[in-house]
Design an enzyme around this catalytic site. Structure first.
Site, PDB file in Angstrom:
ATOM      1  N   HIS A  16       0.840  -1.210   0.000  1.00 46.48           N
ATOM      2  CA  HIS A  16       0.000   0.000   0.000  1.00 46.48           C
ATOM      3  C   HIS A  16       0.875   1.260   0.000  1.00 46.48           C
ATOM      4  CE1 HIS A  16      -3.043  -2.603   2.393  1.00 46.48           C
ATOM      5  NE2 HIS A  16      -3.581  -2.407   1.207  1.00 46.48           N
ATOM      6  N   LYS A  40     -16.151  -7.791   4.461  1.00 51.08           N
ATOM      7  CA  LYS A  40     -14.944  -8.199   5.199  1.00 51.08           C
ATOM      8  C   LYS A  40     -15.123  -8.105   6.709  1.00 51.08           C
ATOM      9  CE  LYS A  40     -11.501  -6.976   1.684  1.00 51.08           C
ATOM     10  NZ  LYS A  40     -10.339  -6.137   1.341  1.00 51.08           N
ATOM     11  N   SER A 126      -2.833  -7.702   2.912  1.00 53.19           N
ATOM     12  CA  SER A 126      -3.155  -7.620   4.343  1.00 53.19           C
ATOM     13  C   SER A 126      -3.685  -8.961   4.832  1.00 53.19           C
ATOM     14  CB  SER A 126      -4.203  -6.532   4.592  1.00 53.19           C
ATOM     15  OG  SER A 126      -3.733  -5.276   4.188  1.00 53.19           O
TER      16      SER A 126
HETATM   17  O1  PNS Z   1      -8.959  -2.455   0.472  1.00 53.74           O
HETATM   18  P1  PNS Z   1     -10.337  -2.757  -0.015  1.00 53.74           P
HETATM   19  O2  PNS Z   1     -11.054  -3.702   0.935  1.00 53.74           O
HETATM   20  O3  PNS Z   1     -10.361  -3.221  -1.441  1.00 53.74           O
HETATM   21  O4  PNS Z   1     -11.140  -1.364   0.052  1.00 53.74           O
HETATM   22  C1  PNS Z   1     -12.487  -1.329  -0.368  1.00 53.74           C
HETATM   23  C2  PNS Z   1     -13.094   0.032  -0.027  1.00 53.74           C
HETATM   24  C3  PNS Z   1     -13.119   0.249   1.473  1.00 53.74           C
HETATM   25  C4  PNS Z   1     -12.297   1.131  -0.704  1.00 53.74           C
HETATM   26  C5  PNS Z   1     -14.528   0.002  -0.622  1.00 53.74           C
HETATM   27  O5  PNS Z   1     -15.252  -1.059  -0.062  1.00 53.74           O
HETATM   28  C6  PNS Z   1     -15.274   1.317  -0.408  1.00 53.74           C
HETATM   29  O6  PNS Z   1     -15.086   2.253  -1.160  1.00 53.74           O
HETATM   30  N1  PNS Z   1     -16.108   1.354   0.667  1.00 53.74           N
HETATM   31  C7  PNS Z   1     -16.876   2.532   0.995  1.00 53.74           C
HETATM   32  C8  PNS Z   1     -18.367   2.292   0.665  1.00 53.74           C
HETATM   33  C9  PNS Z   1     -18.613   2.470  -0.816  1.00 53.74           C
HETATM   34  O7  PNS Z   1     -18.412   3.518  -1.392  1.00 53.74           O
HETATM   35  N2  PNS Z   1     -19.087   1.391  -1.447  1.00 53.74           N
HETATM   36  C10 PNS Z   1     -19.392   1.436  -2.859  1.00 53.74           C
HETATM   37  C11 PNS Z   1     -18.198   1.051  -3.706  1.00 53.74           C
HETATM   38  S1  PNS Z   1     -18.005  -0.691  -3.705  1.00 53.74           S
END
Ligand code: PNS
Length: 163
Positions: A16, A40, A126
């Site tokens: 990251h 998750k 992770s």
């Molecule tokens: O590291 P990750 O788990 O791929 O991150 C995913 C994350 C947290 C960036 C994504 O789930 C996110 O943007 N969550 C906020 C809620 C949202 O906007 N959801 C719609 C897009 S899937």
């Protein structure tokens, strides 16, 4: 231009940080946005993930850390971010990231750019780091010392060596 680097960061890894550092060289400002993926289960809660990511990003002058409390596109709109930047390690990342990029663009018009991961971090996730630590392995080569210490605190050695 202002770039948004979103993720779960559970915890933040050298992979990251490599993407964040390279993004910080391409854009005037980078906001690392720590969020929740509803599919998750997290080892570190949101406040811990923000604090650990914040500490790990202190060395970058034009990088700050924030929380995604709702939708990522709402954070992007509020911060007037120009672009979302994420790292891609392998094809499975692309399959996961493409619909999110398309969804986010549909919701607020923001574009997503992907940086190929550096080869030395292409295998680091992770999830794997948590698994190695949970089973007593050493994760020092994958995360900064403060993160390694925080992971170890979550998985203290079992009394009598686990026997
Ligand atoms: O590291 P990750 O788990 O791929 O991150 C995913 C994350 C947290 C960036 C994504 O789930 C996110 O943007 N969550 C906020 C809620 C949202 O906007 N959801 C719609 C897009 S899937």
């Amino acid at each position: 231009m202002r770039a948004l680097c979103p993720g779960s960061f559970d915890p933040v890894t050298f992979g990251h940080l490599d993407v964040i550092k390279r993004t910080s060289r391409l854009f005037d400002e980078v906001v690392v946005a720590v969020g929740r993926n509803s599919t998750k289960n997290y080892l570190f809660d949101i406040d811990e993930r923000i604090a650990l990511t914040n500490g790990a990003c202190e060395e970058f002058a034009n990088v700050r850390v924030t929380e995604i409390s709702g939708l990522l596109v709402d954070v992007a709109t509020e911060l007037e971010a120009d672009v979302i930047v994420k790292g891609l390690r392998f094809a499975a990342d692309f399959d996961f990231e493409l619909p999110m990029a398309q969804l986010n663009r549909s919701l607020c018009g923001i574009e997503t750019l992907w940086l190929p991961s550096s080869p030395e971090w292409g295998h680091v996730s992770s999830t794997m780091i948590r698994e190695v630590a949970r089973l007593g392995g050493d994760v020092d080569q994958f995360v900064p010392p403060e993160i390694a210490a925080a992971i170890k605190a979550k998985y203290p050695p079992e009394p009598n060596g686990g026997s």
